[in-house]
Design an enzyme around this catalytic site. Structure first.
Site, PDB file in Angstrom:
ATOM      1  N   GLU A  46       6.953  -0.477   3.108  1.00 26.36           N
ATOM      2  CA  GLU A  46       5.669   0.101   3.500  1.00 26.36           C
ATOM      3  C   GLU A  46       5.323   1.322   2.649  1.00 26.36           C
ATOM      4  O   GLU A  46       4.160   1.528   2.292  1.00 26.36           O
ATOM      5  CB  GLU A  46       5.674   0.476   4.985  1.00 26.36           C
ATOM      6  CG  GLU A  46       5.585  -0.713   5.920  1.00 26.36           C
ATOM      7  CD  GLU A  46       4.297  -1.506   5.761  1.00 26.36           C
ATOM      8  OE1 GLU A  46       3.272  -0.918   5.357  1.00 26.36           O
ATOM      9  OE2 GLU A  46       4.313  -2.726   6.029  1.00 26.36           O
ATOM     10  N   TYR A 129      -0.834   5.262   9.662  1.00 27.48           N
ATOM     11  CA  TYR A 129      -0.753   3.830   9.359  1.00 27.48           C
ATOM     12  C   TYR A 129       0.700   3.384   9.191  1.00 27.48           C
ATOM     13  O   TYR A 129       1.125   2.380   9.777  1.00 27.48           O
ATOM     14  CB  TYR A 129      -1.533   3.479   8.091  1.00 27.48           C
ATOM     15  CG  TYR A 129      -1.069   2.148   7.541  1.00 27.48           C
ATOM     16  CD1 TYR A 129      -1.452   0.963   8.154  1.00 27.48           C
ATOM     17  CD2 TYR A 129      -0.165   2.085   6.482  1.00 27.48           C
ATOM     18  CE1 TYR A 129      -0.970  -0.255   7.709  1.00 27.48           C
ATOM     19  CE2 TYR A 129       0.316   0.864   6.028  1.00 27.48           C
ATOM     20  CZ  TYR A 129      -0.086  -0.301   6.651  1.00 27.48           C
ATOM     21  OH  TYR A 129       0.410  -1.512   6.230  1.00 27.48           O
ATOM     22  N   ASP A 147      -4.733  -1.138   7.782  1.00 28.87           N
ATOM     23  CA  ASP A 147      -4.806  -0.906   6.339  1.00 28.87           C
ATOM     24  C   ASP A 147      -6.118  -1.469   5.806  1.00 28.87           C
ATOM     25  O   ASP A 147      -7.005  -1.880   6.573  1.00 28.87           O
ATOM     26  CB  ASP A 147      -3.601  -1.523   5.632  1.00 28.87           C
ATOM     27  CG  ASP A 147      -3.620  -3.049   5.630  1.00 28.87           C
ATOM     28  OD1 ASP A 147      -4.426  -3.655   6.374  1.00 28.87           O
ATOM     29  OD2 ASP A 147      -2.813  -3.654   4.897  1.00 28.87           O
TER      30      ASP A 147
END
Length: 357
Positions: A46, A129, A147
């Site tokens: 990520e 996020y 996203d």
């Protein structure tokens, strides 16, 4: 968003999860069927995927886990080694925070990542996020990660015509409603993003393959490809400067570590001047060290950053006072990958080498 409340979320969630289980892409950080996700792999991927494509990240991810198989291994690594391994991925503050986070998790969290959004937000380099993505994918927590792919899907599903970033709050509310109460938070988060990445694409969306096509308002209105709309961007400013190719008779050239905070902090570069906003003032810029026999190579290196473009004139010269200017290292091309040089500087090396050949 009264129109959001009328949708049949149970049916939508079932159709998306069924679609994902049939069509999900194989990725090195994605857990195979029947296995629990590795939180270290989820976190690492990520962080790498921020502002970067899946295709680009794959080899970097494999390189990192091959060299540092666990978060404890990464915490023990030297920052210079981490930056060198990261070189080419860009946004280098991510790499510095990656190392800080590994150290924090190892030294203060018993080597384990927090499982909640709030706990993850306490760690370096993890924002809303990323925290939601890790919490849902690694720990199956009911968190909604929004996203760019999810923003596009939601904008089209609800035909939200207000432009980004003004529509972000409305999009987050829509995403939360679509995800509410779903039975598999980890799979749903990945499916949501996967739908935007592979079907609900920015151009030429494959609406005929979408599990939500019958409910998508933008498709019904014939405006799917027009959404999400965006507020026009201001013209990108340009900065200018000089970069220096300083080589010797042995085929070595000079690089040095960038000191101070900010862009490229802690990374290596060819000697360079400050970067200024007036092109006409470049001629008066002085080299950072006592270089001699300065000569323009009549070539420029150009690079685009998030908030500005950069144009650097490439100059050549010699260094005669001694062989160890402050923070300086003399290297050959064979050693280039041993040092954390950003893409900009690798471009400059390639251009200067070609001109001097």
């Amino acid at each position: 968003m009264s129109r959001v409340k009328k949708i049949n979320t149970d049916a939508l969630q079932t159709s998306l999860l069924d679609w994902f289980r049939r069509h999900q892409r194989v990725m090195p950080w994605r857990a195979t069927k029947g296995r629990r996700p590795n939180p270290y792999h989820v976190w690492l991927s990520e962080i790498m995927l921020q502002q970067t494509t899946v295709v680009t990240v794959g080899p970097y991810f494999m390189k990192f886990i091959g060299r540092w198989p666990t978060v404890q291994d990464l915490a023990k690594a030297k920052l210079d080694d981490v930056l060198a391994a990261w070189a080419g991925l860009g946004y280098y503050a991510r790499a510095r925070n990656l190392h800080k986070c590994a150290v924090e998790v190892t030294q203060n969290c018993g080597g384990k990542f927090a499982e909640t959004v709030d706990g993850l937000l306490e760690l370096p380099g993890i924002g809303p996020y990323t925290a939601a993505a890790i919490a849902s994918i690694a720990f199956n927590q009911p968190a909604v990660a929004v996203d760019g792919n999810v923003e596009r899907v939601v904008s089209r599903f609800f035909a939200i015509e207000e432009p980004l970033p003004l529509s972000k709050e409305q999009i987050r509310a829509g995403a939360a409603k679509l995800a509410e109460g779903n039975p598999s938070p980890g799979d749903f988060t990945q499916a949501f993003m996967e739908l935007g990445a592979t079907v609900c694409t920015p151009r030429s969306p494959k609406c005929g393959l979408c599990p939500w096509r019958d409910e998508c308002k933008a498709r019904k209105l014939g405006i799917a490809e027009e959404l999400p709309r965006k507020v026009p961007k201001a013209a990108r400013p340009v900065r200018y400067g000089k970069v220096y190719w300083i080589s010797d008779a042995k085929g070595q050239f000079l690089i040095h570590k960038r000191t101070g905070k900010g862009l490229y902090e802690g990374m290596y570069q060819l000697p360079t001047t400050d970067w200024i906003v007036k092109k006409g003032d470049v001629a008066g810029l002085k080299p950072p060290s006592a270089f001699t026999r300065l000569k323009s190579l009549d070539v420029e290196v150009r690079h685009t950053f998030t908030h500005f473009d950069l144009v650097l004139e490439i100059w050549t010269g010699a260094y005669t006072k001694n062989k160890n200017p402050a923070e300086g290292v003399w290297i050959t091309h064979a050693k280039l990958d041993d040092y954390a040089l950003p893409t900009l500087m690798k471009k400059a090396v390639k251009l200067a080498s070609a001109k001097r050949a």
